[in-house]
Design a protein around this motif. Sequence first.
Motif, PDB file in Angstrom:
ATOM      1  N   ILE A 178       0.119  17.289 -30.600  1.00 22.85           N
ATOM      2  CA  ILE A 178       0.748  15.968 -30.644  1.00 22.85           C
ATOM      3  C   ILE A 178       0.326  15.265 -31.935  1.00 22.85           C
ATOM      4  CG2 ILE A 178       0.884  15.715 -28.144  1.00 22.85           C
ATOM      5  CD1 ILE A 178      -1.604  13.878 -28.311  1.00 22.85           C
ATOM      6  N   LYS A 179       1.151  14.299 -32.346  1.00 19.27           N
ATOM      7  CA  LYS A 179       0.809  13.449 -33.480  1.00 19.27           C
ATOM      8  C   LYS A 179       0.421  12.084 -32.916  1.00 19.27           C
ATOM      9  CE  LYS A 179       2.712  14.044 -37.529  1.00 19.27           C
ATOM     10  NZ  LYS A 179       3.676  14.000 -38.632  1.00 19.27           N
ATOM     11  N   VAL A 180      -0.709  11.567 -33.355  1.00 21.16           N
ATOM     12  CA  VAL A 180      -1.194  10.278 -32.863  1.00 21.16           C
ATOM     13  C   VAL A 180      -1.549   9.369 -34.029  1.00 21.16           C
ATOM     14  CG1 VAL A 180      -2.077  11.227 -30.691  1.00 21.16           C
ATOM     15  CG2 VAL A 180      -3.582  11.127 -32.665  1.00 21.16           C
ATOM     16  N   GLY A 181      -1.572   8.081 -33.735  1.00 21.23           N
ATOM     17  CA  GLY A 181      -1.978   7.109 -34.734  1.00 21.23           C
ATOM     18  C   GLY A 181      -0.891   6.777 -35.732  1.00 21.23           C
ATOM     19  N   GLY A 182      -1.136   5.738 -36.495  1.00 17.84           N
ATOM     20  CA  GLY A 182      -0.175   5.264 -37.472  1.00 17.84           C
ATOM     21  C   GLY A 182       0.121   6.270 -38.565  1.00 17.84           C
ATOM     22  N   ARG A 183      -0.837   7.097 -38.898  1.00 21.04           N
ATOM     23  CA  ARG A 183      -0.635   8.093 -39.951  1.00 21.04           C
ATOM     24  C   ARG A 183      -0.209   9.441 -39.377  1.00 21.04           C
ATOM     25  NH1 ARG A 183      -5.921   7.645 -43.479  1.00 21.04           N
ATOM     26  NH2 ARG A 183      -5.590   9.863 -43.242  1.00 21.04           N
ATOM     27  N   GLY A 184      -0.015   9.521 -38.062  1.00 16.53           N
ATOM     28  CA  GLY A 184       0.487  10.734 -37.426  1.00 16.53           C
ATOM     29  C   GLY A 184      -0.413  11.941 -37.581  1.00 16.53           C
ATOM     30  N   GLN A 185      -1.674  11.763 -37.216  1.00 13.66           N
ATOM     31  CA  GLN A 185      -2.599  12.879 -37.313  1.00 13.66           C
ATOM     32  C   GLN A 185      -2.436  13.816 -36.118  1.00 13.66           C
ATOM     33  OE1 GLN A 185      -6.580  11.818 -38.260  1.00 13.66           O
ATOM     34  NE2 GLN A 185      -5.959  10.323 -39.777  1.00 13.66           N
ATOM     35  N   TRP A 186      -2.459  15.110 -36.396  1.00 11.23           N
ATOM     36  CA  TRP A 186      -2.277  16.106 -35.359  1.00 11.23           C
ATOM     37  C   TRP A 186      -3.520  16.231 -34.487  1.00 11.23           C
ATOM     38  CZ3 TRP A 186       2.314  18.122 -34.361  1.00 11.23           C
ATOM     39  CH2 TRP A 186       3.261  18.198 -35.371  1.00 11.23           C
ATOM     40  N   ARG A 187      -3.290  16.407 -33.172  1.00 11.34           N
ATOM     41  CA  ARG A 187      -4.371  16.684 -32.229  1.00 11.34           C
ATOM     42  C   ARG A 187      -3.904  17.758 -31.266  1.00 11.34           C
ATOM     43  NH1 ARG A 187      -6.585  14.500 -35.650  1.00 11.34           N
ATOM     44  NH2 ARG A 187      -7.959  12.695 -35.591  1.00 11.34           N
ATOM     45  N   ILE A 188      -4.826  18.638 -30.915  1.00 11.18           N
ATOM     46  CA  ILE A 188      -4.528  19.726 -29.975  1.00 11.18           C
ATOM     47  C   ILE A 188      -5.425  19.547 -28.765  1.00 11.18           C
ATOM     48  CG2 ILE A 188      -4.615  22.225 -29.615  1.00 11.18           C
ATOM     49  CD1 ILE A 188      -4.360  21.503 -33.083  1.00 11.18           C
ATOM     50  N   GLU A 189      -4.807  19.525 -27.604  1.00 12.30           N
ATOM     51  CA  GLU A 189      -5.562  19.377 -26.372  1.00 12.30           C
ATOM     52  C   GLU A 189      -6.328  20.677 -26.106  1.00 12.30           C
ATOM     53  OE1 GLU A 189      -4.835  17.700 -21.871  1.00 12.30           O
ATOM     54  OE2 GLU A 189      -3.121  18.224 -23.113  1.00 12.30           O
ATOM     55  N   ARG A 190      -7.613  20.535 -25.784  1.00 11.60           N
ATOM     56  CA  ARG A 190      -8.472  21.699 -25.558  1.00 11.60           C
ATOM     57  C   ARG A 190      -7.865  22.643 -24.515  1.00 11.60           C
ATOM     58  NH1 ARG A 190     -13.262  23.265 -27.025  1.00 11.60           N
ATOM     59  NH2 ARG A 190     -13.734  21.300 -28.061  1.00 11.60           N
ATOM     60  N   ALA A 191      -7.307  22.093 -23.440  1.00 15.00           N
ATOM     61  CA  ALA A 191      -6.712  22.922 -22.384  1.00 15.00           C
ATOM     62  C   ALA A 191      -5.535  23.732 -22.931  1.00 15.00           C
ATOM     63  CB  ALA A 191      -6.260  22.053 -21.212  1.00 15.00           C
ATOM     64  N   ARG A 192      -4.745  23.141 -23.832  1.00 10.40           N
ATOM     65  CA  ARG A 192      -3.612  23.860 -24.440  1.00 10.40           C
ATOM     66  C   ARG A 192      -4.116  24.987 -25.334  1.00 10.40           C
ATOM     67  NH1 ARG A 192       1.764  21.571 -23.656  1.00 10.40           N
ATOM     68  NH2 ARG A 192       1.353  19.966 -22.119  1.00 10.40           N
ATOM     69  N   LEU A 193      -5.219  24.735 -26.042  1.00  7.51           N
ATOM     70  CA  LEU A 193      -5.800  25.783 -26.876  1.00  7.51           C
ATOM     71  C   LEU A 193      -6.289  26.939 -26.006  1.00  7.51           C
ATOM     72  CD1 LEU A 193      -6.710  26.930 -29.584  1.00  7.51           C
ATOM     73  CD2 LEU A 193      -8.849  25.629 -29.309  1.00  7.51           C
ATOM     74  N   GLU A 194      -6.928  26.629 -24.899  1.00  3.88           N
ATOM     75  CA  GLU A 194      -7.401  27.680 -23.992  1.00  3.88           C
ATOM     76  C   GLU A 194      -6.222  28.477 -23.433  1.00  3.88           C
ATOM     77  OE1 GLU A 194     -10.465  28.698 -23.693  1.00  3.88           O
ATOM     78  OE2 GLU A 194     -11.212  27.078 -24.957  1.00  3.88           O
ATOM     79  N   ASP A 195      -5.131  27.798 -23.087  1.00  2.00           N
ATOM     80  CA  ASP A 195      -3.921  28.493 -22.620  1.00  2.00           C
ATOM     81  C   ASP A 195      -3.385  29.416 -23.709  1.00  2.00           C
ATOM     82  OD1 ASP A 195      -4.084  27.123 -20.209  1.00  2.00           O
ATOM     83  OD2 ASP A 195      -2.517  25.666 -20.748  1.00  2.00           O
ATOM     84  N   TYR A 196      -3.377  28.916 -24.937  1.00  2.00           N
ATOM     85  CA  TYR A 196      -2.912  29.704 -26.078  1.00  2.00           C
ATOM     86  C   TYR A 196      -3.755  30.970 -26.225  1.00  2.00           C
ATOM     87  CZ  TYR A 196      -2.165  31.067 -30.927  1.00  2.00           C
ATOM     88  OH  TYR A 196      -1.911  31.786 -32.060  1.00  2.00           O
ATOM     89  N   ILE A 197      -5.068  30.813 -26.145  1.00  2.00           N
ATOM     90  CA  ILE A 197      -5.979  31.957 -26.279  1.00  2.00           C
ATOM     91  C   ILE A 197      -5.739  32.967 -25.158  1.00  2.00           C
ATOM     92  CG2 ILE A 197      -8.399  32.669 -26.177  1.00  2.00           C
ATOM     93  CD1 ILE A 197      -9.031  29.949 -27.618  1.00  2.00           C
ATOM     94  N   GLU A 198      -5.610  32.494 -23.930  1.00  4.15           N
ATOM     95  CA  GLU A 198      -5.330  33.386 -22.803  1.00  4.15           C
ATOM     96  C   GLU A 198      -4.022  34.152 -23.027  1.00  4.15           C
ATOM     97  OE1 GLU A 198      -5.628  31.866 -18.799  1.00  4.15           O
ATOM     98  OE2 GLU A 198      -7.223  30.496 -19.427  1.00  4.15           O
TER      99      GLU A 198
END
Length: 75
Positions: free
Chosen positions: A34-54
Amino acid sequence: MTARFMTMQDVADELAVSLSQVYHMVRSGELPAIKVGGRGQWRIERARLEDYIEGKYAETAQWVRTNPLIDRDDT
């Protein structure tokens, strides 16, 4: 308590890949972010990363099953 969201650099460090590789995975839709904040910084949810790894483990296991090593002569 572990933070819910990770920066792109956190993810790069976690996966032992370059920051540009993480950007590519996110921009291609391979890794949800997701992009958050006024400058649109990317963030990845830890649970989504774990799903990706699995998912990558499952994908690799499938590849290994369909591409077995057969009678290699290493000499």
